[in-house]
Scaffold this motif. Structure first.
Motif, PDB file in Angstrom:
ATOM      1  N   LYS A  55     -11.554  14.706  -5.707  1.00  0.00           N
ATOM      2  CA  LYS A  55     -12.337  14.673  -6.945  1.00  0.00           C
ATOM      3  C   LYS A  55     -13.774  14.249  -6.708  1.00  0.00           C
ATOM      4  O   LYS A  55     -14.540  14.105  -7.652  1.00  0.00           O
ATOM      5  CB  LYS A  55     -11.698  13.668  -7.925  1.00  0.00           C
ATOM      6  CG  LYS A  55     -10.407  14.169  -8.550  1.00  0.00           C
ATOM      7  CD  LYS A  55     -10.025  13.336  -9.751  1.00  0.00           C
ATOM      8  CE  LYS A  55      -9.097  12.208  -9.353  1.00  0.00           C
ATOM      9  NZ  LYS A  55      -8.810  11.323 -10.505  1.00  0.00           N
ATOM     10  N   MET A 106     -11.227  18.965  -7.562  1.00  0.00           N
ATOM     11  CA  MET A 106     -10.842  18.631  -8.930  1.00  0.00           C
ATOM     12  C   MET A 106     -11.813  17.655  -9.567  1.00  0.00           C
ATOM     13  O   MET A 106     -11.456  16.892 -10.468  1.00  0.00           O
ATOM     14  CB  MET A 106      -9.410  18.098  -8.909  1.00  0.00           C
ATOM     15  CG  MET A 106      -8.490  19.185  -8.349  1.00  0.00           C
ATOM     16  SD  MET A 106      -6.852  18.613  -7.998  1.00  0.00           S
ATOM     17  CE  MET A 106      -6.165  18.743  -9.610  1.00  0.00           C
ATOM     18  N   GLY A 107     -13.005  17.660  -9.070  1.00  0.00           N
ATOM     19  CA  GLY A 107     -14.037  16.808  -9.642  1.00  0.00           C
ATOM     20  C   GLY A 107     -14.856  17.582 -10.649  1.00  0.00           C
ATOM     21  O   GLY A 107     -14.388  18.517 -11.288  1.00  0.00           O
ATOM     22  N   GLU A 108     -16.130  17.217 -10.735  1.00  0.00           N
ATOM     23  CA  GLU A 108     -17.006  17.845 -11.703  1.00  0.00           C
ATOM     24  C   GLU A 108     -17.486  19.195 -11.196  1.00  0.00           C
ATOM     25  O   GLU A 108     -17.849  19.339 -10.034  1.00  0.00           O
ATOM     26  CB  GLU A 108     -18.212  16.934 -11.986  1.00  0.00           C
ATOM     27  CG  GLU A 108     -19.205  17.554 -12.964  1.00  0.00           C
ATOM     28  CD  GLU A 108     -20.204  16.562 -13.522  1.00  0.00           C
ATOM     29  OE1 GLU A 108     -19.785  15.585 -14.151  1.00  0.00           O
ATOM     30  OE2 GLU A 108     -21.407  16.765 -13.320  1.00  0.00           O
ATOM     31  N   GLU A 128     -28.773  13.844 -10.992  1.00  0.00           N
ATOM     32  CA  GLU A 128     -28.002  13.414 -12.166  1.00  0.00           C
ATOM     33  C   GLU A 128     -26.512  13.595 -11.949  1.00  0.00           C
ATOM     34  O   GLU A 128     -25.703  12.854 -12.509  1.00  0.00           O
ATOM     35  CB  GLU A 128     -28.492  14.160 -13.414  1.00  0.00           C
ATOM     36  CG  GLU A 128     -29.830  13.610 -13.902  1.00  0.00           C
ATOM     37  CD  GLU A 128     -30.602  14.581 -14.783  1.00  0.00           C
ATOM     38  OE1 GLU A 128     -29.980  15.555 -15.285  1.00  0.00           O
ATOM     39  OE2 GLU A 128     -31.804  14.367 -14.975  1.00  0.00           O
ATOM     40  N   LEU A 131     -24.686  10.631 -10.924  1.00  0.00           N
ATOM     41  CA  LEU A 131     -24.436   9.602 -11.922  1.00  0.00           C
ATOM     42  C   LEU A 131     -22.984   9.598 -12.378  1.00  0.00           C
ATOM     43  O   LEU A 131     -22.552   8.679 -13.066  1.00  0.00           O
ATOM     44  CB  LEU A 131     -25.371   9.785 -13.131  1.00  0.00           C
ATOM     45  CG  LEU A 131     -26.838   9.475 -12.849  1.00  0.00           C
ATOM     46  CD1 LEU A 131     -27.690   9.735 -14.086  1.00  0.00           C
ATOM     47  CD2 LEU A 131     -27.017   8.037 -12.399  1.00  0.00           C
ATOM     48  N   ASP A 132     -22.233  10.628 -12.014  1.00  0.00           N
ATOM     49  CA  ASP A 132     -20.794  10.557 -12.242  1.00  0.00           C
ATOM     50  C   ASP A 132     -20.206   9.697 -11.130  1.00  0.00           C
ATOM     51  O   ASP A 132     -20.396   9.970  -9.954  1.00  0.00           O
ATOM     52  CB  ASP A 132     -20.173  11.956 -12.208  1.00  0.00           C
ATOM     53  CG  ASP A 132     -18.692  11.932 -12.532  1.00  0.00           C
ATOM     54  OD1 ASP A 132     -17.915  11.353 -11.748  1.00  0.00           O
ATOM     55  OD2 ASP A 132     -18.321  12.470 -13.590  1.00  0.00           O
ATOM     56  N   GLU A 133     -19.510   8.651 -11.523  1.00  0.00           N
ATOM     57  CA  GLU A 133     -19.081   7.642 -10.538  1.00  0.00           C
ATOM     58  C   GLU A 133     -18.163   8.182  -9.463  1.00  0.00           C
ATOM     59  O   GLU A 133     -18.094   7.622  -8.383  1.00  0.00           O
ATOM     60  CB  GLU A 133     -18.383   6.479 -11.231  1.00  0.00           C
ATOM     61  CG  GLU A 133     -19.293   5.662 -12.096  1.00  0.00           C
ATOM     62  CD  GLU A 133     -18.746   5.502 -13.506  1.00  0.00           C
ATOM     63  OE1 GLU A 133     -19.273   4.661 -14.240  1.00  0.00           O
ATOM     64  OE2 GLU A 133     -17.798   6.224 -13.862  1.00  0.00           O
ATOM     65  N   GLU A 134     -17.454   9.262  -9.759  1.00  0.00           N
ATOM     66  CA  GLU A 134     -16.521   9.754  -8.758  1.00  0.00           C
ATOM     67  C   GLU A 134     -17.157  10.711  -7.760  1.00  0.00           C
ATOM     68  O   GLU A 134     -16.538  11.055  -6.759  1.00  0.00           O
ATOM     69  CB  GLU A 134     -15.327  10.431  -9.440  1.00  0.00           C
ATOM     70  CG  GLU A 134     -14.417   9.421 -10.132  1.00  0.00           C
ATOM     71  CD  GLU A 134     -13.102  10.032 -10.579  1.00  0.00           C
ATOM     72  OE1 GLU A 134     -12.122   9.931  -9.832  1.00  0.00           O
ATOM     73  OE2 GLU A 134     -13.068  10.623 -11.685  1.00  0.00           O
ATOM     74  N   GLU A 174     -28.888   2.001 -13.731  1.00  0.00           N
ATOM     75  CA  GLU A 174     -27.618   2.662 -13.449  1.00  0.00           C
ATOM     76  C   GLU A 174     -27.846   3.754 -12.447  1.00  0.00           C
ATOM     77  O   GLU A 174     -28.937   4.270 -12.325  1.00  0.00           O
ATOM     78  CB  GLU A 174     -27.073   3.325 -14.714  1.00  0.00           C
ATOM     79  CG  GLU A 174     -26.030   2.485 -15.408  1.00  0.00           C
ATOM     80  CD  GLU A 174     -25.341   3.271 -16.497  1.00  0.00           C
ATOM     81  OE1 GLU A 174     -25.381   2.788 -17.632  1.00  0.00           O
ATOM     82  OE2 GLU A 174     -24.815   4.343 -16.215  1.00  0.00           O
TER      83      GLU A 174
END
Lengths: 219, 86, 355
Positions: A55, A106-108, A128, A131-134, A174
């Motif tokens: 992911k 299976m991630g973004e 950007e 910026l999704d933590e996974e 962040e």
């Protein structure tokens, strides 16, 4: 940061076979999906643990034309018998879907349309995505194919190290994005100053000030 | 029937982009769907439903019927021979 | 803690042109879905859909601009540091035959010009989750410190291209759609435009978090185990303060989508949460859905009441979810929005109302 390209005029079937083949679904894909698929095959040729579901790899697909080539092919079937096999590909994000299925990502996954290949905007959007933590790496693809014969196809693999090697620092507390000035290594978005690192264009030279979203290789 | 079977194999290969297959590769009784077969999927069923109407004038209203009709080339040929209007 | 907040909304729909009007129509049980005769949009057979009345010339850009103007007006006007994100599945594809430039980028440029927004717009084209994706993008653009405000516009107009396409996939229902119902048989195409202005400025409405995940399973059928939807939910759930007031589902009314969402809710431990499925009222508005349905969700949260799930009568998923044909009271200060789309893409969004 790794980058690959597929020159216009390349035989995609030959390229597919030279990269190992063994994925008959390839032949059902529209031109944009074929390009995306092959770019990732090239990018990840020597990658360890390929096909282990994960992911943490985000996939971003960019183009101006989207699925235009297939849109036209589908539209040509409208007067007689609209083709479901064509319709499913009349979406630029099916490139992401095919890549995700093939590589077990299976991630973004995201699909964008831009008026032109703009490294600054591409760089912003890549940043950007982190910026999704996974997401710990990002595959960015520019696959613009207005027809079966005309295309621009390039891809880049960015890891967090490419953008923020030493530290995360963000104007707003962040994620990681520099908004500052001064010296810094690695990734920098929208900053100014001296730096090293990777460049969306896959080339670059010169020191000194630079603006925009992708750092240029210092010398 | 021989002719029809050969014709169906060619049409299948063309319309479903089975680029690396030849008619000789397709066993007339082999399942078309699933891993042991040609590995066709739900989109392929829909495309075959279109083919039935376009080339043979057969209207299959329900995709659920499709899986049975397209069980194998032999089953498909039988169905087409019985129901074709073209 | 940096908050990304909604400071303006706008909607343009066949059911009304303000969030209040649309919500009022839902409460009154009105729907814009109806049968259209053969010949509509150049199609050979009748079909059920929610379409705008009146002239269709330049419809896509007109409704997008109108929704954008409304959202900007509520936000106090356009500022120089405002970016534009456009969300759509097929944009102006209806003009394909006429040799027009149907790239979404061209439409975005026109829309930006008419709104007076500078710079290259970003177009998000993530199939049916585009609107939700756009909101997630806007949030990140603010967190990255690159923009003061982001105007996110989702828009979709129907055309022969899209309707015949869905028909070729046997995804359309000949009747008004029945989300989560035992006799559901497909979706109804819809059209609308909806817009939000996101900002770091204070407002009672926060976009708390959002995530997008791929099923990695099939390019048009959803994962039977709801991998992507569950993973998107899992990324967002840790940010909830309590139990959500309701879940705004995708609820297209197709056999597979609604079943998949039930599995996702089960896996996420949310089966008891009231479900709000809105597509029985204005159909599947595709690129606009993520934004329109979020705005209606905001109205529902404010009122403490979700509208009756139009089209639902009898539970048709296994497991069944907490869904009713009647309006339901709901309590809490946050809700989840879920969407799924072709290409195996799924999204989840958490919206909070802070008083």
């Amino acid at each position: 940061m790794k980058t690959v390209a597929i020159e216009k005029g390349t035989s995609l079937t030959e390229l597919y076979r030279s990269l190992g083949g063994d994925y008959p679904k390839f032949f059902k894909m529209d031109i944009q999906c074929k390009l995306g698929y092959l770019l990732v095959e090239k990018l990840l040729q020597d990658a360890p643990d390929r096909f282990v579901p994960r992911k943490d790899v985000a996939v971003l697909v960019f183009s101006r034309s989207g699925s235009l080539a297939d849109d036209k092919a589908f539209a040509a079937t409208l007067d007689t018998f609209p083709s479901p096999a064509h319709f499913v590909y009349t979406l630029p994000n099916t490139v992401c879907g095919e890549i995700a299925i093939r590589n077990r990502f299976m991630g973004e996954t995201r699909s964008y349309v831009l008026d032109s290949f703009d490294p600054e905007i591409l760089g912003e959007l890549v940043l950007e995505a982190f910026l999704d933590e996974e997401s710990s790496s990002v595959i960015a693809i520019w696959a613009d194919a207005p027809s079966e014969e005309e295309w621009e196809a390039r891809a880049w693999l960015f890891t967090a190290q490419d953008l923020m090697p030493a530290h995360h620092c963000c104007h707003h507390g962040e994620g990681g994005c520099h908004h500052g000035e001064g010296h810094h290594e690695g990734g920098c978005c929208h900053g100014e100053g001296h730096g090293e690192g990777s460049c969306c264009h896959g080339e670059g030279h010169g020191e000194g000030q630079h603006e925009g979203c992708c750092h240029h290789k210092g010398e | 029937m021989e002719e029809l079977i050969k014709e169906l194999k060619i049409k299948l290969i063309e319309s479903l982009n089975l680029e690396e297959m030849t008619p000789e590769d397709i066993d007339v009784n082999a399942p078309l769907f699933g891993d042991e077969g040609l590995g066709l999927d739900s989109i392929d069923v829909l495309e075959l439903i279109v083919l039935l109407e376009k080339d043979y004038g057969i209207r299959l209203a329900n995709p659920a019927e499709g899986k049975a009709v397209f069980a194998s080339i032999a089953v498909m040929a039988d169905y087409v021979a019985k129901h074709r209007t073209k | 803690m940096i908050k990304t907040n909604i400071i303006g909304c706008g909607v343009v729909t066949p059911l009304g042109n303000t969030p209040g009007d649309v919500f009022g129509a839902l409460q009154a049980g009105r729907t814009a879905v109806r049968e259209h005769p053969a010949g509509t949009l150049g199609l050979k057979e009748p079909f059920c859909a929610s379409l705008f009345e009146g002239p269709r010339e330049d419809l896509f850009c007109r409704i997008a601009v109108e929704a954008g103007e409304k959202a900007l007006a509520e936000a106090g006007g356009l500022t120089p540091g405002t970016a534009l994100v456009l969300c759509s599945v097929k944009g102006e594809i209806g003009s394909l035959r006429e040799g027009e430039d149907v790239s979404l980028a061209a439409a975005a440029r026109k829309i930006a010009e008419r709104l007076g927004i500078q710079g290259m717009p970003v177009v998000v084209s993530d199939a049916c989750i585009s609107g939700l994706s756009g909101i997630v993008q806007a949030r990140r653009m603010l967190l990255a410190g690159l923009w003061d405000r982001v105007l996110v516009i989702g828009a979709e107009v129907q055309s022969r291209f899209i309707v015949a396409g869905f028909n070729s996939l046997k995804a359309l229902s000949e009747q008004p759609c029945r989300p989560f119902d035992a006799s559901r048989s497909g979706l109804n195409p819809g059209e609308a435009a909806a817009a939000l202005v996101l900002s770091l400025e204070d407002s009672p409405w926060e976009v708390v978090h959002g995530a997008i995940r791929n099923d990695a399973n099939h390019i048009s059928g959803p994962s039977r185990t709801a991998e992507g939807s569950f993973n998107a939910l899992s990324a967002v759930l840790p940010y909830m303060q309590g139990r959500p007031a309701f879940v705004g589902v995708h609820g297209t009314g197709t056999l597979y989508n609604d079943q998949m969402e039930a599995i996702a809710l089960e896996r996420a431990g949310l089966l008891d949460i009231p479900v709000s499925a809105l597509k029985g009222y204005f159909g599947h508005t595709m690129g606009a859905a993520g934004i329109l349905e979020t705005i209606i969700g905001m109205q529902s949260l404010l009122q403490g009441r979700i509208p009756g799930n139009r089209g639902f009568a009898k539970a048709g998923t296994e497991p069944s979810v907490n869904i009713s044909a009647q309006a339901m009271e709901c309590s809490g200060n946050e809700f989840l929005k879920l969407l799924s789309g072709f290409g195996g893409i799924n999204g989840a969004l958490l919206i909070r109302h802070c008083v």
